[in-house]
Enzyme design. Structure first.
Site, short mmCIF file in Angstrom:
data_model
loop_
_atom_site.label_atom_id
_atom_site.label_comp_id
_atom_site.label_asym_id
_atom_site.label_seq_id
_atom_site.Cartn_x
_atom_site.Cartn_y
_atom_site.Cartn_z
N ARG A 85 0.85 -1.20 0.00
CA ARG A 85 0.00 0.00 0.00
C ARG A 85 0.88 1.24 0.00
O ARG A 85 0.95 1.98 0.97
CB ARG A 85 -0.97 -0.07 1.17
N GLN B 60 -1.05 2.27 -5.92
CA GLN B 60 -2.49 2.50 -5.68
C GLN B 60 -3.37 2.00 -6.82
O GLN B 60 -4.46 1.48 -6.60
CB GLN B 60 -2.76 3.98 -5.43
N ASP C 179 -4.28 -1.51 -6.27
CA ASP C 179 -4.70 -1.84 -4.91
C ASP C 179 -6.16 -2.32 -4.90
O ASP C 179 -7.09 -1.56 -4.69
CB ASP C 179 -4.52 -0.59 -4.03
N SER D 218 -8.32 -1.80 -1.73
CA SER D 218 -8.96 -0.48 -1.63
C SER D 218 -10.14 -0.36 -2.58
O SER D 218 -11.18 0.18 -2.22
CB SER D 218 -7.95 0.64 -1.91
N TYR E 149 -1.93 2.15 9.94
CA TYR E 149 -2.94 1.20 10.39
C TYR E 149 -3.20 1.37 11.88
O TYR E 149 -2.35 1.85 12.62
CB TYR E 149 -2.49 -0.24 10.13
#
Ligand code: NAD
Length: 381
Positions: free
Chosen positions: A122, A127, A130, A133, A231
């Site tokens: 990530r 992106q 990803d 996501s 996170y």
């Protein structure tokens, strides 16, 4: 080389890993595309539309796996599919490498290279690939739609000849990718939207979207998530108590609660307890997006919708992306196509599985007969 997509075997799965438009892009990279007949039907793409986009249609899974050098699918392969893995074949799909010993061993023994989409690092550069996501975004949006579908009132306030209607009050717990999508959707529908996350850095983002961040009455600073790469980590007992006290205080005012709170590699934290469910008004709705990992809500039943004695609906579905098969397939297929772009620097239809590339290395879980999971931490942040 040929890239192919089989029909998903998982019951009710509507997504497909190749769409007619992604197939056209893959052909621009020099690949031939092949599809198992009917693989796109539940996502709204007929064989004929694929054929028009230059995709060869084969009648069954055996023919597909035989024809394709690279197989792109959505769900981790089932035992029936693992038998098709072979040396020189590359599989790109969700693979659950930490909890799929059978698959990892089968891929290793077969000498297949496996790229696990949930392992895409990530980092900014990745992106576009990803898929976690992409799918979380859909789940967040759909959670609000699902809540609305089970809620017998408007989201937005109205003043009508027949009376004044107050706006719904919606609380989103957890403002990661799914939570932010839920906030955006809820605000767009006109609900008064509140959000909470243990990472204080998201407060500004939440407020910029038109929602109100729920602050705790807590002496110390809220957890600083930057120490864990963005996170959440496990909370102190005091913090958890302050969080529960705040939820208890506001539970009775909320019409809809959407929970999305997760901590990597752990069961979902229980945050909305039985007494909070009891405090909610009849007709209120809870959607627990963490149901797959045990749920944030006491009373969630995975993959089901239950109505409590006090008339609160708790939705524990885990297939939100599949419920939007067309959209989810478009985004997932685009993630796969971007992965293929990085794997094909010469655009010559030949895969260049460059293990020096952080993103490719991070996502590769078996390579040339070796298990390459877990990967070393990425160098680029
Ligand atoms: P996630 O699905 O792991 O968790 C959802 C949210 O739950 C997180 O925001 C987390 O902080 C929150 N949470 C955990 N425990 C909680 C609790 N007790 N109470 C309330 N909330 C709690 O999250 P995600 O969507 O995968 O995102 C996690 C991070 O990764 C974010 O910082 C996000 O911006 C970042 N991210 C970066 C990229 C990228 O750079 N390519 C892509 C996606 C996500």
């Amino acid at each position: 080389m040929k890239i192919g997509t089989p029909k998903e075997l998982f019951e009710g799965e509507a997504r497909v890993a190749m769409t007619p438009s992604s197939a056209q892009q893959l052909q621009k990279l020099g690949y031939d595309c092949v599809l198992e007949s009917g693989a796109g039907v539940l996502a709204g793409f007929s064989d004929a539309v694929y054929a028009e986009a230059g995709v060869e249609i084969v009648p069954n899974a055996a023919a597909l796996w035989e024809a394709a050098d690279i197989v792109a699918k959505v769900r981790q392969p089932e035992s029936d599919e693992l038998k098709y893995l072979a040396k020189g074949k590359t599989l790109i799909s969700f693979f659950n490498p930490a909890g799929n010993e059978e698959g990892m061993e089968a891929a290793k023994a077969a000498g297949s290279n496996v790229i696990a989409m949930e392992m895409v690092p990530r980092i900014s550069r990745a992106q576009k690939m990803d898929a976690l996501s992409s799918m979380a975004n859909i789940a967040g949006y759909r959670a609000v739609i699902e809540a609305g579908n089970n809620f017998g009132r408007f989201f937005t306030g109205q003043i009508t000849a027949a009376g004044k209607v107050p706006p719904a009050r919606v609380l989103i717990v957890g403002a990661g990718v799914a939570g932010l999508a839920a906030i955006g959707t809820s605000v767009a529908l006109g609900a008064v939207t509140y959000a909470f996350d243990v990472r204080p850095e998201v407060a500004e983002q939440v407020e910029s979207m038109g929602a109100e961040f729920v602050y705790l009455d807590f002496e110390e600073e809220q957890q600083d998530g930057s120490a864990t790469g963005g996170y959440a980590s496990v909370q102190s007992e005091e913090f958890r108590n302050a969080q529960l006290a705040k939820f208890r205080e506001i539970a009775g005012d909320m019409d809809i609660v959407i929970t999305t709170a997760l901590i990597p590699n752990r069961p979902a934290p229980k945050l909305w307890l039985e007494d909070m469910v009891k405090a909610m008004k009849p007709g209120s709705v809870i959607v627990d997006l963490a149901a797959e990992r045990g749920g944030n809500v006491e009373g969630t039943v995975k993959d089901e919708k239950v109505v409590t004695d006090n008339g609160v609906t708790i939705v524990g579905y885990t297939d939100f992306p599949s419920r939007m098969g067309a959209q989810a397939s478009e985004l997932y297929a685009t993630n796969i196509r971007h992965m293929m772009t990085d794997l094909t620097p010469e655009k010559d239809g030949q895969i260049n599985h460059n293990m020096e590339d952080d993103v490719i290395r991070g996502a590769t879980v078996t390579f040339e007969g070796e298990i390459t999971f877990p990967p070393p931490p990425p160098k680029i942040q």
